[in-house]
Design a protein around this motif. Structure first.
Motif, short mmCIF file in Angstrom:
data_model
loop_
_atom_site.label_atom_id
_atom_site.label_comp_id
_atom_site.label_asym_id
_atom_site.label_seq_id
_atom_site.Cartn_x
_atom_site.Cartn_y
_atom_site.Cartn_z
N ASP A 146 53.63 55.95 60.67
CA ASP A 146 54.14 54.91 59.76
C ASP A 146 54.61 53.66 60.52
O ASP A 146 55.03 52.68 59.89
CB ASP A 146 55.25 55.46 58.84
N GLN A 147 54.52 53.69 61.83
CA GLN A 147 54.84 52.48 62.60
C GLN A 147 53.58 51.71 63.00
O GLN A 147 53.63 50.73 63.74
CB GLN A 147 55.61 52.87 63.87
N ILE A 148 52.42 52.23 62.54
CA ILE A 148 51.14 51.57 62.87
C ILE A 148 50.47 51.16 61.57
O ILE A 148 50.29 52.00 60.67
CB ILE A 148 50.21 52.52 63.67
N LEU A 149 50.10 49.91 61.47
CA LEU A 149 49.38 49.44 60.27
C LEU A 149 47.93 49.14 60.65
O LEU A 149 47.67 48.46 61.64
CB LEU A 149 50.03 48.19 59.69
N PHE A 150 47.01 49.63 59.82
CA PHE A 150 45.59 49.37 60.05
C PHE A 150 45.11 48.35 59.03
O PHE A 150 45.24 48.55 57.83
CB PHE A 150 44.79 50.68 59.95
N VAL A 151 44.60 47.27 59.57
CA VAL A 151 44.09 46.19 58.71
C VAL A 151 42.57 46.28 58.74
O VAL A 151 41.97 46.46 59.81
CB VAL A 151 44.56 44.83 59.26
N SER A 152 41.94 46.17 57.58
CA SER A 152 40.48 46.21 57.54
C SER A 152 39.94 44.82 57.91
O SER A 152 40.22 43.84 57.23
CB SER A 152 40.01 46.60 56.13
N GLY A 153 39.15 44.77 58.97
CA GLY A 153 38.54 43.51 59.40
C GLY A 153 37.62 42.96 58.33
O GLY A 153 37.51 41.74 58.15
N GLU A 154 36.96 43.86 57.59
CA GLU A 154 36.05 43.43 56.52
C GLU A 154 36.84 42.81 55.37
O GLU A 154 36.48 41.76 54.84
CB GLU A 154 35.23 44.62 56.00
N ARG A 155 37.95 43.48 54.98
CA ARG A 155 38.78 42.96 53.88
C ARG A 155 39.49 41.66 54.28
O ARG A 155 39.77 40.82 53.43
CB ARG A 155 39.83 43.99 53.44
N LEU A 156 39.75 41.53 55.55
CA LEU A 156 40.41 40.31 56.03
C LEU A 156 39.51 39.08 55.76
O LEU A 156 39.98 37.97 55.60
CB LEU A 156 40.68 40.44 57.55
N ILE A 157 38.18 39.35 55.69
CA ILE A 157 37.24 38.27 55.37
C ILE A 157 37.04 38.16 53.85
O ILE A 157 37.09 37.07 53.29
CB ILE A 157 35.88 38.52 56.08
N SER A 158 36.88 39.32 53.17
CA SER A 158 36.57 39.26 51.73
C SER A 158 37.81 39.03 50.87
O SER A 158 37.72 38.51 49.76
CB SER A 158 35.85 40.54 51.29
N ASP A 159 38.99 39.46 51.37
CA ASP A 159 40.22 39.30 50.59
C ASP A 159 41.41 39.09 51.55
O ASP A 159 42.26 39.97 51.69
CB ASP A 159 40.44 40.57 49.74
N ILE A 175 52.64 34.43 52.12
CA ILE A 175 51.22 34.06 52.30
C ILE A 175 50.43 34.73 51.18
O ILE A 175 50.41 35.96 51.06
CB ILE A 175 50.69 34.50 53.68
N THR A 176 49.83 33.91 50.33
CA THR A 176 49.09 34.43 49.16
C THR A 176 47.73 33.73 49.06
O THR A 176 47.38 32.92 49.92
CB THR A 176 49.88 34.16 47.86
N ASP A 177 47.04 34.05 47.98
CA ASP A 177 45.73 33.43 47.68
C ASP A 177 45.75 31.91 47.82
O ASP A 177 44.75 31.30 48.22
CB ASP A 177 45.36 33.76 46.23
N LYS A 178 46.89 31.33 47.47
CA LYS A 178 47.01 29.87 47.45
C LYS A 178 46.79 29.26 48.84
O LYS A 178 46.49 28.07 48.96
CB LYS A 178 48.41 29.45 46.97
N HIS A 179 46.96 30.06 49.89
CA HIS A 179 46.85 29.53 51.24
C HIS A 179 45.42 29.47 51.77
O HIS A 179 45.16 28.87 52.81
CB HIS A 179 47.70 30.35 52.22
#
Ligand code: PPS
Length: 339
Positions: free
Chosen positions: A238-251, A269-273
């Motif tokens: 729970d101290q490690i967060l995995f971010v999807s590189g693909e989702r970082l581009i699509s969303d 930081i939201t959609d507006k940015h």
């Protein structure tokens, strides 16, 4: 000089990691159902991985260095505040989208980050924590100090060293389909050394038998489950967060929402940015940190990849599948690389 306690700890970790890696390569049952010669070849390859995963010791810098101006971080208003060791790190993976994540996070007023990659926990560890702290931007109470160095994720000594700095350090890993990641890694090397052999020839130890060269770093970095095992010796999941590189581009806003929650920050930081830049083919910031102008990442991010023989791509997909399955199981998130 006598070894530091951290180095002694590292050695214990190495033994423990080796044992664990052995246990799970032998015990998961992945591949056991379909024992074709390909699978056997993969098993042999995994054995090689086990022996070669422990990356060579980093090229430690003996002397204390002056902090280079390129490390200069952002200033707090009026230059107030103090330099603190980072409370959160983006530890990988190389070519996962780590620069995009850091640039996007810097928009948040409660995040202060170093621009360049300090490589402290791999190459510069002998410079000491004070050297490291000096690289950091000044922060005010409540602000989070961050840096990103993607090679930490595959550095055997990094978990023990980061834990020795603070057991509470939050870790973020941007992961991307290991096959695309390998091609991206190769594309970067090719841009610097145009004479290197083809991706196809570097992939195999022996093309006829289909045995994959897992000692090639472009391949080895993508065996995420195995690297993660090493981190789990020192940090709870729970101290490690995995971010999807693909989702970082699509969303991008969706992934940034998860990161802000993980860091205990308000979702600012939201959609507006973001806007999607058609020419770049990637999401970009409407306003970069400290500027009113739109900002896309530079030319080295979002390179055109060379065409790779589809059979080789398929062979790599088959190779990574069991490791990906294990990784999904460990992280509790399905990244969808094996559809
Ligand atoms: N918004 C945005 N703009 C541009 N590029 C983006 C973005 N989001 C993710 N990416 C992907 O990031 C890939 C580079 O990853 P890293 O920044 O981790 O690379 S590095 O390890 O620091 O060299 C890079 O890989 P390549 O496409 O292979 O160049 C991109 O696919």
């Amino acid at each position: 000089t006598s070894p530091s306690p951290v180095k002694a700890q590292d050695l214990t970790s190495q033994t423990r990691t080796k044992r664990l890696v052995y246990e799970w390569t032998g015990g998961t049952g992945y591949g056991a159902a379909r024992r074709s010669s390909r699978v056997l070849a993969d098993e042999r390859a995994r054995q090689v991985v086990e022996d070669s995963l422990i990356l060579p010791p980093p090229d430690l810098v003996a002397s204390r260095r002056r902090v280079s101006p390129r490390f200069a971080g952002q200033l707090s208003p009026l230059g107030e505040g103090s330099k603190k060791l980072p409370q959160a790190l983006i530890i990988g993976v190389k070519k996962g989208g780590t620069r995009a994540l850091l640039e996007f996070l810097r928009v948040h007023p409660d995040i202060r980050a170093v621009g360049a990659e300090p490589h402290f926990f791999d190459r510069n560890y002998d410079n000491g924590l004070e050297w490291y702290r000096e690289l950091m931007p000044k922060t005010l109470e409540g602000q989070i100090t961050m840096e990103k160095t993607p090679s930490y994720f595959v550095t055997r000594e990094a978990p023990a060293r980061i834990s020795a700095m603070s057991r509470d350090t939050k870790l973020i890993v941007v992961v991307r389909d290991p096959v695309t990641r390998a091609i991206s890694d190769y594309t970067q090397t090719l841009s610097k050394k145009p004479d290197i052999p083809s991706f196809e020839s570097l992939t195999f130890k022996n093309r006829t038998t289909g045995l994959i060269d897992t000692s090639w770093s472009a391949i080895q970095i993508g065996i995420y489950a195995k690297h993660l095992d090493n981190w789990l010796q020192y940090f709870p999941m729970d101290q490690i967060l995995f971010v999807s590189g693909e989702r970082l581009i699509s969303d991008p806003a969706g992934e940034l929402g998860r990161v802000q929650d993980f860091l205990g920050l308000k979702r600012i930081i939201t959609d507006k940015h973001f806007y999607f830049n058609q020419t770049k083919g990637f999401p970009c910031l409407k306003k970069a940190e400290g500027s009113s102008k739109p900002h896309c990442l530079g030319k080295t991010k979002g390179r055109t990849h060379p065409n790779i023989d589809p059979e080789v791509v398929q062979r790599l997909r088959d190779f990574y599948r069991p490791f990906n399955m294990k990784f999904y199981q460990m992280t509790g998130r399905f990244f969808g690389w094996d559809d």
